[in-house]
Design an enzyme around this catalytic site. Sequence first.
Site, PDB file in Angstrom:
ATOM      1  N   ARG A 108       0.874  -1.173   0.000  1.00  0.00           N
ATOM      2  CA  ARG A 108       0.000   0.000   0.000  1.00  0.00           C
ATOM      3  C   ARG A 108       0.903   1.212   0.000  1.00  0.00           C
ATOM      4  NH1 ARG A 108      -5.129   1.595   3.724  1.00  0.00           N
ATOM      5  NH2 ARG A 108      -6.032   0.141   2.228  1.00  0.00           N
ATOM      6  N   HIS A 135      -7.724   0.952  -6.056  1.00  0.00           N
ATOM      7  CA  HIS A 135      -7.916   0.136  -4.848  1.00  0.00           C
ATOM      8  C   HIS A 135      -8.618  -1.167  -5.282  1.00  0.00           C
ATOM      9  CE1 HIS A 135      -7.983  -0.994  -0.805  1.00  0.00           C
ATOM     10  NE2 HIS A 135      -8.808  -0.114  -0.279  1.00  0.00           N
ATOM     11  N   GLN A 138     -10.369  -3.718  -2.837  1.00  0.00           N
ATOM     12  CA  GLN A 138     -11.635  -3.158  -2.357  1.00  0.00           C
ATOM     13  C   GLN A 138     -12.746  -3.408  -3.374  1.00  0.00           C
ATOM     14  OE1 GLN A 138     -12.195  -1.065   0.641  1.00  0.00           O
ATOM     15  NE2 GLN A 138     -14.261  -1.632   0.042  1.00  0.00           N
ATOM     16  N   ASP A 230     -17.232   7.670  -0.336  1.00  0.00           N
ATOM     17  CA  ASP A 230     -15.908   7.548   0.283  1.00  0.00           C
ATOM     18  C   ASP A 230     -15.557   8.927   0.849  1.00  0.00           C
ATOM     19  OD1 ASP A 230     -13.350   6.731   1.027  1.00  0.00           O
ATOM     20  OD2 ASP A 230     -12.548   6.660  -1.015  1.00  0.00           O
ATOM     21  N   CYS A 270     -16.346   2.252   1.515  1.00  0.00           N
ATOM     22  CA  CYS A 270     -15.168   1.398   1.696  1.00  0.00           C
ATOM     23  C   CYS A 270     -14.645   1.477   3.133  1.00  0.00           C
ATOM     24  CB  CYS A 270     -14.082   1.788   0.710  1.00  0.00           C
ATOM     25  SG  CYS A 270     -13.631   3.527   0.821  1.00  0.00           S
ATOM     26  N   ARG A 298     -13.998  -7.999   2.696  1.00  0.00           N
ATOM     27  CA  ARG A 298     -12.580  -7.828   2.355  1.00  0.00           C
ATOM     28  C   ARG A 298     -11.846  -9.123   2.694  1.00  0.00           C
ATOM     29  NH1 ARG A 298     -10.529  -2.752   2.395  1.00  0.00           N
ATOM     30  NH2 ARG A 298      -8.895  -3.622   1.072  1.00  0.00           N
TER      31      ARG A 298
HETATM   32  N1   CP Z   1     -11.163   0.256   2.981  1.00  0.00           N
HETATM   33  C1   CP Z   1      -9.872   0.135   3.358  1.00  0.00           C
HETATM   34  O1   CP Z   1      -8.985  -0.141   2.541  1.00  0.00           O
HETATM   35  O2   CP Z   1      -9.661   0.294   4.680  1.00  0.00           O
HETATM   36  P1   CP Z   1      -8.235   0.444   5.399  1.00  0.00           P
HETATM   37  O3   CP Z   1      -7.648   1.750   4.951  1.00  0.00           O
HETATM   38  O4   CP Z   1      -8.560   0.407   6.849  1.00  0.00           O
HETATM   39  O5   CP Z   1      -7.371  -0.716   4.977  1.00  0.00           O
HETATM   40  N1  NVA Z   2      -9.924   6.993  -0.859  1.00  0.00           N
HETATM   41  C1  NVA Z   2      -9.485   6.555   0.451  1.00  0.00           C
HETATM   42  C2  NVA Z   2      -9.744   5.099   0.631  1.00  0.00           C
HETATM   43  C3  NVA Z   2      -9.311   4.533   1.951  1.00  0.00           C
HETATM   44  C4  NVA Z   2      -9.551   3.060   2.039  1.00  0.00           C
HETATM   45  C5  NVA Z   2      -8.015   6.886   0.623  1.00  0.00           C
HETATM   46  O1  NVA Z   2      -7.237   6.659  -0.324  1.00  0.00           O
HETATM   47  O2  NVA Z   2      -7.638   7.373   1.681  1.00  0.00           O
END
Ligand code: CP
Ligand code: NVA
Length: 310
Positions: A108, A135, A138, A230, A270, A298
């Site tokens: 990530r 993502h 997700q 989101d 999400c 997930r």
């Molecule tokens: N939705 C999601 O990816 O959550 P986290 O940022 O907690 O992993």
């Molecule tokens: N769009 C958000 C998603 C988090 C899971 C971010 O990138 O912070």
Amino acid sequence: MIAKLKGKDFLSLKDFTPEEIKALLDLALKLKAEYKQGVRHEILKGKTLAMIFTKSSTRTRVSFEAGMFQLGGLAHFLSKQDLQLGRGETIADTARVLSRYVDGILIRTYEQAEVEELALYADVPVINGLTDLYHPTQALADMLTILEHKGKLEGIKLAFIGDGNNVANSLMIAGAKLGLEVRVASPPGYEPLEEIVEMSKAFAKEYGGKIVLGNDPVEASKGADVLYTDVWASMGQEKEVEERKKHFAGFQINNEILALADKKAIVMHCLPAHRGEEITDEVMDGPQSAVFDEAENRLHAHKAILAALL
Ligand code: CP
Ligand code: NVA
């Protein structure tokens, strides 16, 4: 179909055919049902997953870690500040070294290019656990949630209300490939990237989905089967929080917006949510909310990805 995925990277759903995505969804449904019946698999016995995080995570980290364990394997959580990556070791060298120890790498981070570079130099599958652009894990879990709640994916109208961000991009690609109508309503200037929209439209044309862009949350929500939102400011956009609050003021899923959707519509997010901003407490905790089923999925979707790729 699933056997063909062994060794493949999971960087974006654009790299997977609709049949491959459906096979992953079928596997996730099977693993979920079996897990709930008490069946325990050792599909990944002796295998390990390195998980590199340069951004925070609750769901992605814990579900991948738990998923590896539930399949008989082990996950290593590696934050950037603990790795030599944080002190200047290159992504390429990190990929080469980790490939000598582990059977898969999840990352990530900010730039999609970093994930692609890691995949280029790694000899083991690389999984994108979120970048500024995509993502995909997700979106896979989200398709699973819609399938379970609606019994189908084709023809489902999904209205994404908010920022044209990583989550919106991955939902457009997944939706286009699986025959959904994905409507994205964003404030002017916050629409998804043109190149992702064009790519998604091309997939939609090929596979029977539909992509509709707009700036009106009311229009997008009318008759929708799924309302999705989101956060207004994603990770890395902390400095823009106050400015974004002004631009996104009308882009909230609340009872008025929900009333415009289909009577049986579900609401998705999400997570993490900023309650009172992009979604109200009433909606998030209300009877049409599927957000915690979505969060649970997930785990099941990730187990399918791990079982297929590693
Ligand atoms: N939705 C999601 O990816 O959550 P986290 O940022 O907690 O992993
Ligand atoms: N769009 C958000 C998603 C988090 C899971 C971010 O990138 O912070």
